[in-house]
Design a protein around this motif. Sequence first.
Motif, PDB file in Angstrom:
ATOM      1  N   GLY A 233       0.823  -1.200   0.000  1.00 32.45           N
ATOM      2  CA  GLY A 233       0.000   0.000   0.000  1.00 32.45           C
ATOM      3  C   GLY A 233       0.853   1.244   0.000  1.00 32.45           C
ATOM      4  N   HIS A 234       0.467   2.211  -0.815  1.00 33.10           N
ATOM      5  CA  HIS A 234       1.196   3.475  -0.870  1.00 33.10           C
ATOM      6  C   HIS A 234       0.387   4.564  -0.183  1.00 33.10           C
ATOM      7  N   SER A 235       1.054   5.341   0.660  1.00 34.65           N
ATOM      8  CA  SER A 235       0.418   6.489   1.302  1.00 34.65           C
ATOM      9  C   SER A 235      -0.829   6.043   2.079  1.00 34.65           C
ATOM     10  N   LEU A 236      -1.982   6.624   1.775  1.00 36.88           N
ATOM     11  CA  LEU A 236      -3.207   6.269   2.482  1.00 36.88           C
ATOM     12  C   LEU A 236      -3.578   4.806   2.271  1.00 36.88           C
ATOM     13  N   GLY A 237      -3.182   4.240   1.140  1.00 42.33           N
ATOM     14  CA  GLY A 237      -3.462   2.826   0.893  1.00 42.33           C
ATOM     15  C   GLY A 237      -2.826   1.922   1.925  1.00 42.33           C
ATOM     16  N   SER A 238      -1.645   2.298   2.425  1.00 42.03           N
ATOM     17  CA  SER A 238      -0.999   1.491   3.460  1.00 42.03           C
ATOM     18  C   SER A 238      -1.763   1.578   4.775  1.00 42.03           C
ATOM     19  N   VAL A 239      -2.344   2.738   5.073  1.00 46.35           N
ATOM     20  CA  VAL A 239      -3.142   2.891   6.292  1.00 46.35           C
ATOM     21  C   VAL A 239      -4.395   2.025   6.213  1.00 46.35           C
ATOM     22  N   ILE A 240      -5.024   2.001   5.044  1.00 48.32           N
ATOM     23  CA  ILE A 240      -6.228   1.190   4.854  1.00 48.32           C
ATOM     24  C   ILE A 240      -5.912  -0.287   5.076  1.00 48.32           C
ATOM     25  N   LEU A 241      -4.834  -0.767   4.475  1.00 50.05           N
ATOM     26  CA  LEU A 241      -4.460  -2.175   4.634  1.00 50.05           C
ATOM     27  C   LEU A 241      -4.050  -2.479   6.072  1.00 50.05           C
ATOM     28  N   TYR A 242      -3.357  -1.550   6.693  1.00 54.89           N
ATOM     29  CA  TYR A 242      -2.941  -1.729   8.092  1.00 54.89           C
ATOM     30  C   TYR A 242      -4.162  -1.860   9.007  1.00 54.89           C
ATOM     31  N   ASP A 243      -5.136  -0.987   8.833  1.00 53.81           N
ATOM     32  CA  ASP A 243      -6.346  -1.054   9.657  1.00 53.81           C
ATOM     33  C   ASP A 243      -7.117  -2.341   9.394  1.00 53.81           C
ATOM     34  N   LEU A 290       4.479   1.645   1.751  1.00 54.11           N
ATOM     35  CA  LEU A 290       5.367   2.481   0.945  1.00 54.11           C
ATOM     36  C   LEU A 290       5.023   3.948   1.169  1.00 54.11           C
ATOM     37  N   GLY A 291       5.982   4.706   1.700  1.00 56.03           N
ATOM     38  CA  GLY A 291       5.720   6.116   1.981  1.00 56.03           C
ATOM     39  C   GLY A 291       4.503   6.275   2.870  1.00 56.03           C
ATOM     40  N   SER A 292       4.516   5.612   4.004  1.00 58.61           N
ATOM     41  CA  SER A 292       3.298   5.434   4.788  1.00 58.61           C
ATOM     42  C   SER A 292       3.167   6.426   5.942  1.00 58.61           C
ATOM     43  N   PRO A 293       1.957   6.982   6.141  1.00 57.53           N
ATOM     44  CA  PRO A 293       1.671   7.824   7.310  1.00 57.53           C
ATOM     45  C   PRO A 293       0.954   7.069   8.425  1.00 57.53           C
ATOM     46  N   ILE A 321       8.636   1.009   4.291  1.00 58.70           N
ATOM     47  CA  ILE A 321       9.658   1.441   3.335  1.00 58.70           C
ATOM     48  C   ILE A 321       9.397   2.894   2.960  1.00 58.70           C
ATOM     49  N   PHE A 322      10.434   3.709   3.038  1.00 58.69           N
ATOM     50  CA  PHE A 322      10.227   5.123   2.736  1.00 58.69           C
ATOM     51  C   PHE A 322      11.502   5.764   2.218  1.00 58.69           C
ATOM     52  N   HIS A 323      11.324   6.868   1.528  1.00 57.89           N
ATOM     53  CA  HIS A 323      12.435   7.710   1.089  1.00 57.89           C
ATOM     54  C   HIS A 323      12.647   8.787   2.149  1.00 57.89           C
ATOM     55  N   PRO A 324      13.891   9.139   2.450  1.00 57.06           N
ATOM     56  CA  PRO A 324      14.129  10.102   3.537  1.00 57.06           C
ATOM     57  C   PRO A 324      13.545  11.478   3.276  1.00 57.06           C
ATOM     58  N   TYR A 325      13.274  11.815   2.018  1.00 57.92           N
ATOM     59  CA  TYR A 325      12.739  13.136   1.707  1.00 57.92           C
ATOM     60  C   TYR A 325      11.237  13.108   1.431  1.00 57.92           C
ATOM     61  N   ASP A 326      10.592  12.000   1.715  1.00 55.61           N
ATOM     62  CA  ASP A 326       9.144  11.896   1.521  1.00 55.61           C
ATOM     63  C   ASP A 326       8.439  12.579   2.688  1.00 55.61           C
ATOM     64  N   PRO A 327       7.700  13.670   2.446  1.00 50.78           N
ATOM     65  CA  PRO A 327       7.071  14.396   3.561  1.00 50.78           C
ATOM     66  C   PRO A 327       5.881  13.668   4.170  1.00 50.78           C
ATOM     67  N   ILE A 328       5.383  12.631   3.501  1.00 54.11           N
ATOM     68  CA  ILE A 328       4.213  11.906   3.995  1.00 54.11           C
ATOM     69  C   ILE A 328       4.616  10.699   4.832  1.00 54.11           C
ATOM     70  N   ALA A 329       5.862  10.251   4.716  1.00 52.42           N
ATOM     71  CA  ALA A 329       6.301   9.024   5.378  1.00 52.42           C
ATOM     72  C   ALA A 329       6.738   9.290   6.817  1.00 52.42           C
ATOM     73  N   TYR A 330       6.460   8.323   7.679  1.00 51.09           N
ATOM     74  CA  TYR A 330       6.837   8.407   9.092  1.00 51.09           C
ATOM     75  C   TYR A 330       7.369   7.055   9.557  1.00 51.09           C
ATOM     76  N   ARG A 331       8.241   7.082  10.562  1.00 55.24           N
ATOM     77  CA  ARG A 331       8.735   5.857  11.169  1.00 55.24           C
ATOM     78  C   ARG A 331       7.686   5.312  12.140  1.00 55.24           C
ATOM     79  N   LEU A 332       7.637   3.991  12.241  1.00 59.05           N
ATOM     80  CA  LEU A 332       6.639   3.353  13.091  1.00 59.05           C
ATOM     81  C   LEU A 332       7.257   2.620  14.272  1.00 59.05           C
ATOM     82  N   GLU A 333       8.505   2.151  14.117  1.00 62.65           N
ATOM     83  CA  GLU A 333       9.087   1.304  15.158  1.00 62.65           C
ATOM     84  C   GLU A 333       9.283   2.013  16.497  1.00 62.65           C
ATOM     85  N   PRO A 334       9.474   3.354  16.575  1.00 65.47           N
ATOM     86  CA  PRO A 334       9.527   3.980  17.904  1.00 65.47           C
ATOM     87  C   PRO A 334       8.226   3.856  18.690  1.00 65.47           C
TER      88      PRO A 334
END
Length: 389
Positions: A233-243, A290-293, A321-334
Amino acid sequence: CSWFYKGTAVPRYVPYTESVAAKLEDMYRNSVTTGEWHRRLILPNNEMVVMHGPTVMVHFLQTSTDTFTSTPSMRQRVVRGCVESEIEDTEPSSIDHLLLLCHGVGSACDMRFRSVEEVVDDFRSTSLQLVQAHYRNSYDSGLVGRVEVLPISWHSSLHSGENGVDTRLAAVTLESIPRLRNFTNDTLLDVLFYTSPVFCQTIIDTVCGELNRIYALFKQRNPNYEGGVSLGGHSLGSVILYDLLSHQTSKDAGRQVSTDKQYVTGTAGTGQPCVKYPHLDFDPDALYALGSPIAIFECIRGVHTLGLDFCLPTCKNFFNIFHPYDPIAYRLEPMVNPQLRDVKPYLIPHHKGRKRMHLGLYFFFTYQDYDGFYHMVSLPVLPVMNYGS
């Protein structure tokens, strides 16, 4: 019979869905039998196909009162039957893995404004190139197959049709700066719609229904397939699949599911909209975000931590998975373990061995000496990928 139209960005033929192709075939046969042409078929996304004759059929990308006088850039050629010269038969018939890819906000998935149905072609070709480059001997001997990538689309179900939101948005949208407002309505508002209980239910039902339908259709057409299936899932698509995966019930009685998620409770409560999550007919091997919020959505819902035993009930692997300059992506492991905040994410090596573009530019502008020569130094590792489990 198969039906195709020219892609919007790439000059190649794109197949219609089976339901649309069946309607086109019925209209075509009726026109041939009666001799009556110049017929229209309104598609679910409010686009239109016009049959002027047996060899002149046009797909209009935008419907309006003056469709027949639209500019050529808004029209695409429609073809009935298989276009042999346009189809490259270079893919091996053997499939090792299935990836179902869900798009994010908006109807366009890349800078060329292509739909998810067109974008998955690049995923297939790229994965095949990697297999051919890194596993040449196994590929040539037939020991390694390919990765099949199939699209999961939900945008048209939300925006189009009688119950779509586009009609409501059109009534309240100002007439000024129309292109920017159309972009906002088509793309950015999807995030707000997903936070609404009514429209969130529509999106979840559509995605789960498409996942089950596509998987069942794939198994029907590949009865001997024994490989696994993963979700991407990319962007919001990853949130949908995660939920969706977070609310599945594990069939494995011995599999422990974390219940240590902690919330920050406010005066108005906490959590996400009340949604009834449907059942997924299969257990995916992995979820690729991918590039997930996802992390920011969990923070907005009031989630403080996910717990050290965090896992998805029916999915064993989860990759963020994310690119360091993607403004929509966030880390989850913390959110799983706060101590992981100081651990740098894993850098995915480039498949050709060279530096990635942002690292190459960083190296070029930072480590070029006055004499014009480059000096080999250790560069800081920039985050590109991290594991969520």
